[in-house]
Scaffold this active site. Structure first.
Site, PDB file in Angstrom:
ATOM      1  CD  GLU A 130       5.333  -0.337  -0.592  1.00  0.00           C
ATOM      2  OE1 GLU A 130       5.855   0.657  -1.162  1.00  0.00           O
ATOM      3  OE2 GLU A 130       5.079  -0.365   0.620  1.00  0.00           O
ATOM      4  CG  ASN A 158       6.970  -0.676   4.356  1.00  0.00           C
ATOM      5  OD1 ASN A 158       6.966  -1.421   3.382  1.00  0.00           O
ATOM      6  ND2 ASN A 158       7.051   0.650   4.242  1.00  0.00           N
ATOM      7  CD  GLU A 159       9.587   1.563   1.505  1.00  0.00           C
ATOM      8  OE1 GLU A 159       9.665   2.744   1.854  1.00  0.00           O
ATOM      9  OE2 GLU A 159       9.135   1.218   0.401  1.00  0.00           O
ATOM     10  CG  ASN A 204       8.371  -2.271  -0.383  1.00  0.00           C
ATOM     11  OD1 ASN A 204       7.851  -3.370  -0.516  1.00  0.00           O
ATOM     12  ND2 ASN A 204       7.953  -1.380   0.504  1.00  0.00           N
ATOM     13  CG  ASP A 206      -6.124  14.743  10.721  1.00  0.00           C
ATOM     14  OD1 ASP A 206      -5.039  14.189  11.004  1.00  0.00           O
ATOM     15  OD2 ASP A 206      -6.417  15.904  11.092  1.00  0.00           O
ATOM     16  CG  HIS A 237      -2.071  16.889  13.725  1.00  0.00           C
ATOM     17  ND1 HIS A 237      -2.619  15.939  14.551  1.00  0.00           N
ATOM     18  CD2 HIS A 237      -2.728  16.773  12.545  1.00  0.00           C
ATOM     19  CE1 HIS A 237      -3.562  15.276  13.896  1.00  0.00           C
ATOM     20  NE2 HIS A 237      -3.643  15.764  12.682  1.00  0.00           N
ATOM     21  NE  ARG A 297       3.647  -4.974   2.662  1.00  0.00           N
ATOM     22  CZ  ARG A 297       4.367  -3.858   2.473  1.00  0.00           C
ATOM     23  NH1 ARG A 297       4.387  -3.243   1.297  1.00  0.00           N
ATOM     24  NH2 ARG A 297       5.088  -3.358   3.452  1.00  0.00           N
ATOM     25  CG  HIS A 322       3.777   0.889   6.056  1.00  0.00           C
ATOM     26  ND1 HIS A 322       3.668  -0.004   5.018  1.00  0.00           N
ATOM     27  CD2 HIS A 322       4.237   2.035   5.495  1.00  0.00           C
ATOM     28  CE1 HIS A 322       4.036   0.558   3.880  1.00  0.00           C
ATOM     29  NE2 HIS A 322       4.382   1.812   4.144  1.00  0.00           N
ATOM     30  CE1 TYR A 368       6.490   2.244  -5.669  1.00  0.00           C
ATOM     31  CE2 TYR A 368       7.997   1.610  -3.927  1.00  0.00           C
ATOM     32  CZ  TYR A 368       6.708   1.778  -4.389  1.00  0.00           C
ATOM     33  OH  TYR A 368       5.648   1.487  -3.591  1.00  0.00           O
ATOM     34  CD  GLN A 427       1.401   5.487   2.442  1.00  0.00           C
ATOM     35  OE1 GLN A 427       1.782   4.338   2.634  1.00  0.00           O
ATOM     36  NE2 GLN A 427       1.783   6.178   1.379  1.00  0.00           N
TER      37      GLN A 427
END
Ligand code: NAG
Ligand code: NAG
Ligand code: NAG
Ligand code: NAG
Ligand code: NAG
Ligand code: NAG
Ligand code: NAG
Ligand code: NAG
Length: 512
Positions: free
Chosen positions: A416, A207-208, A349, A92, A79, A117, A162, A351, A59
């Site tokens: 998170e 992660n997740e 994590n 990219d 891509h 992190r 991740h 939200y 990310q």
């Protein structure tokens, strides 16, 4: 975090149909329960509570093919000729953190973060996923980042995976559903512990994993974009859990005695609130949903096996489909022993919250159908730029209490939590400030009023970044990033000031 890419809503409309039918019916009964937050609490967290920010390699790093890095499944996915990303963008360049990491460390310092992190890109270290070729420039990059963090008194917390699997492991083995990946992950883990373990004391194996498996190999809205909900996500989860256990035991036996670090796993979940809390069937459905979402990964690492309700329901559904074998694989005694208690901390994590009721129309088999629940949102909840993300601060307090009761009050690091706004929303992010203030206040209530063992809070994210299938449309940063400027400047939003105050104050002390 992850959100459903609007491009794909049409493809998965069948999967969602059951939710929508019930949701239209359910909306009228979802309100009326008193779910209001109680009063704001003034006070502080226990001494030593840790505050930090999180990011992930794909990310933010960019430099997707520089200095010997191999292709990852996210490079490959973005891509594609017909882009699966809502705005056609790729990672990219992203935030160009591969070149701008020193500036990122400056930002963290200015924010008063105790820790950072970040994740390591497997294919930057092992271009083809396997340990026959180690890419030294990749190792050097993370050494520079780790050393600079430590020079600035910021503790590195490393996510080992991740979502960016080396593409070669996808192409050669079919990715996570293939058990061969356990060995490759263990080899990769060894290289990380050997190279960075003298300085890194917090390791997060995955992660997740829910999103890796269900979105990547089930619904096809995340890399590698495979559609196969019935079995593939369950096989994927099985391999990931075994890989986690192997890495944990490797560290425990060969590295922990000298390096003294801790290894955990980050599991994501919404809070599952019964839609009608005075109806026991709704409470039972909500508990089922908690175990199917969080328990799928957490029961094996805490207790050595999948939640009994998953075993019963997936076995029963598989038999009803005429299969001679359950879609949910089994662990033999050796694996149960390796998994049982394989964590020093639980990464969380979180939200948002879902309202859960029993039932749902099942059109094709898979994880969504197997649990026989329907999930909806209360239309009164405050919304972010992401359709799935509504503000429900009390949900986090309830979730942390459920974790305490279900798993025996383990050490929890919130890895998170955060809020999105849109591209043109400017720098005065008052909604984000409100979200952080109220969610952190609920974490504090869970710690100082309810006795929950939460020891760290991580805000997602340090800066706006590539939000997976939503590209650059949903911005989670406390810094605004100009993605059309080649220099990718990071500009502080108002939330940087508000969060710094909470971090410095260690909570919300009474004003003197
Ligand atoms: C990695 O795999 C690619 C494609 O399979 C191959 O061309 C390349 O030689 C491999 N690289 C190494 C260092 O083994
Ligand atoms: C796993 O990968 C190996 C090596 O490519 C292959 O022989 C095997 O068939 C794969 N297994 C599955 C279940 O795909
Ligand atoms: C909630 O459930 C209770 C117990 O089943 C029921 O009496 C009540 O009518 C339900 N409330 C709504 C709004 O459906
Ligand atoms: C896990 O370990 C606990 C105690 O350490 C033990 O009581 C339990 O039976 C174990 N579970 C499995 C599935 O091996
Ligand atoms: C179960 O069914 C699969 C095909 O659906 C077949 O390949 C396999 O041999 C069967 N296993 C047993 C134990 O009958
Ligand atoms: C930010 O927005 C809030 C609420 O809209 C407003 O009260 C405040 O004055 C704004 N701050 C700045 C610096 O513009
Ligand atoms: C973003 O960068 C571009 C290119 O440098 C520039 O034209 C534009 O004005 C910048 N946008 C903002 C809001 O600063
Ligand atoms: C409680 O904390 C809030 C947030 O930091 C602060 O604005 C408020 O003044 C505090 N209340 C008291 C009574 O000190």
């Amino acid at each position: 975090m992850f959100s459903l890419n609007k491009h794909y809503i049409i493809i998965i409309v069948c999967a969602c149909l059951s939710y929508q039918v019930i949701s239209a019916r359910g909306a009228s009964v979802s309100v009326g329960v008193n779910q209001e937050d109680d009063d704001f609490l003034n006070g502080t967290f226990p001494e030593g509570f840790m505050w930090g920010y999180a990011t992930a390699a794909y990310q933010i790093e960019g430099a997707w093919n520089e200095d010997g890095k191999g292709e990852s499944i996210w490079d490959h996915f973005t891509h594609r000729l017909i882009s699966p990303i809502i705005d056609g963008s790729t990672g990219d360049i992203a935030c160009d953190s591969y070149h701008k990491y020193a500036e990122d460390v400056e930002l963290l310092k200015a924010l008063g973060a105790n820790f950072y992190r970040f994740s390591i890109s497997w294919s930057r270290i092992l271009p083809n996923g396997t340990n026959d070729v180690v890419n030294q420039p990749g190792i050097d990059y993370y050494n520079r980042l780790i050393d600079l963090l430590l020079e600035n008194n910021i503790t590195p917390m490393v996510t080992m995976y991740h979502w960016d699997l080396p593409q070669a492991l996808q192409a050669n083995y079919g990715g996570w559903p293939n058990e061969s990946l356990v060995e490759h992950y263990e080899n990769y883990a060894r290289i990380l512990f050997e190279n960075f373990g003298d300085r890194v004391k917090y390791w997060i194996t995955f992660n997740e994993p829910f999103n890796t498996c269900e979105l990547g190999y089930g619904l096809s809205i995340a890399a590698p974009g495979i559609l196969g909900e019935a079995i593939q996500p369950y096989l994927c989860a099985h391999t990931i859990l075994k890989s986690h256990a192997k890495a944990y035991r490797l560290y425990e036996s060969e590295f922990k005695p000298t390096q003294n670090g801790q290894v955990g796993i980050t599991i994501d979940t919404e809070w599952m609130e019964p839609r009608n809390s005075s109806n026991p069937d709704h409470e039972e459905a909500a508990e089922r949903a908690r175990r199917f979402k969080h328990g799928w990964f957490a029961f094996p690492v805490f207790f050595g096996d999948y939640p009994p309700v998953m075993r019963e329901m997936v076995d029963a559904a598989s038999a009803a489909e005429g299969r001679n074998q359950s879609r949910l694989p089994t662990f033999d005694d050796n694996w149960k022993t390796l998994l049982n208690g394989s964590l020093d901390f639980l990464g969380l994590n979180h939200y948002t919250t879902e309202l859960v009721a029993p039932g749902g129309l099942c059109l094709f088999p898979g994880w969504s159908c197997d649990q026989h629940v329907t999930k909806t949102k209360d239309p009164n909840w405050e919304g972010s730029a992401s359709a799935w993300l509504k503000k429900v601060p009390w949900g986090l307090r309830k979730l942390i209490n459920w974790i305490k009761d279900t798993y025996g009050n383990p050490k929890v690091l919130i890895t998170e939590n955060g809020w999105s706004d849109a591209g043109n929303s400017g720098l005065n992010d008052t909604q984000r400030i409100g979200y952080y203030t109220d969610y952190i206040n609920n974490v504090m209530k869970a710690v100082i009023l309810d006795g929950c063992n939460v020891q760290a809070y991580t805000a997602w994210s340090l800066m706006d970044n590539f939000e997976w299938a939503n590209g650059f449309t949903d911005r989670f940063g406390v810094h605004w990033v100009n993605f059309t400027d080649p220099d990718r400047p990071r500009i502080p939003k108002a939330s940087t000031v508000a969060l710094k105050k909470i971090f410095d104050d260690n909570g919300f002390p009474e004003e003197k």
